[in-house]
Design an enzyme around this catalytic site. Structure first.
Site, short mmCIF file in Angstrom:
data_model
loop_
_atom_site.label_atom_id
_atom_site.label_comp_id
_atom_site.label_asym_id
_atom_site.label_seq_id
_atom_site.Cartn_x
_atom_site.Cartn_y
_atom_site.Cartn_z
N GLY A 52 0.81 -1.20 0.00
CA GLY A 52 0.00 0.00 0.00
C GLY A 52 0.85 1.25 0.00
N ASP A 53 0.18 2.42 0.01
CA ASP A 53 0.90 3.69 -0.11
C ASP A 53 1.88 3.91 1.03
OD1 ASP A 53 -1.10 4.05 1.75
OD2 ASP A 53 -1.77 5.97 0.97
N GLY A 54 1.46 3.57 2.27
CA GLY A 54 2.34 3.79 3.40
C GLY A 54 3.58 2.92 3.35
#
Length: 212
Positions: A52-54
């Protein structure tokens, strides 16, 4: 690193239908001939699980060794610290995700309105020029002469998860001007991030914090 089988049982979902779990950096397959033709790519290209983005921001920020810390500044903002083991905070102030390497964890504390609060205040005060906003805010002494901003414009996530929290300017007096509101906005966001940092540093002092 495993599905919570009790949760899926409560929801009436079969875990057997879920995909296998992998580290984000694991190669989980290769591009098929059919897909390669559709995409105009070469058959056999490795396909990784990804993240994911994180988790991807962690790698982009160089957060790969225990203790590495960075701050992401955007509409929302967060602090992420690389830790060896999950930190299950009894007070539920922060959360964690697996790092892409499948070994480390990332300890996250997220504030909901950072750049979003700044953009909102700029709109309310009728300025679109960030350089002017910075210049005017810099004219005011630290502390904004007692004007305090709580940036909970869209609820908050860390260190207090409360979707109903709302923003506030308080300490107002007749002496406060537009630049005071500008500086107070910066300070409110900074203090909110500092409240997350204090929780994160219960795991140890951060010697360096990168900003992305």
């Amino acid at each position: 690193k495993a599905y919570d089988s009790s949760l899926y049982a409560e929801l009436g979902l079969e875990t057997a239908k879920l995909p296998s779990l992998h580290a984000g950096m694991d190669i989980v397959g290769h591009l098929t001939g059919e897909a390669a033709r559709v995409l105009g790519l070469t058959e056999g290209i490795p396909v990784i699980a990804g993240g994911g983005d994180g988790a991807c921001a962690d790698i982009g920020a160089g957060n790969v060794n225990t203790g590495d810390t960075y701050c992401s500044l955007g509409t929302t903002a967060w602090l992420s610290r690389c830790v060896e083991e999950p930190y299950l905070d009894a007070q539920k102030r922060v959360f964690h995700i697996m790092s892409l390497d499948g070994v480390h964890c990332s300890l996250f504390g997220t504030m909901q309105s950072a750049g979003g609060a700044l953009k909102w205040v700029m709109s309310i005060l009728g300025t679109e020029d960030l350089d002017e906003f910075n210049r005017l805010a810099a004219q005011v002494a630290p502390g904004s002469d007692g004007l305090i901003f709580l940036p909970y414009l869209d609820g908050e996530r860390s260190p207090v998860f409360d979707a109903q929290a709302r923003g506030t300017f308080f300490g107002l007096s007749l002496s406060h001007t537009r630049p005071h509101f500008m500086r107070a906005t910066f300070e409110g966001v900074a203090y909110a991030l500092n409240s997350i940092l204090r929780v994160s540093e219960e795991q140890g002092k951060s010697e360096q914090i990168r900003i992305i």
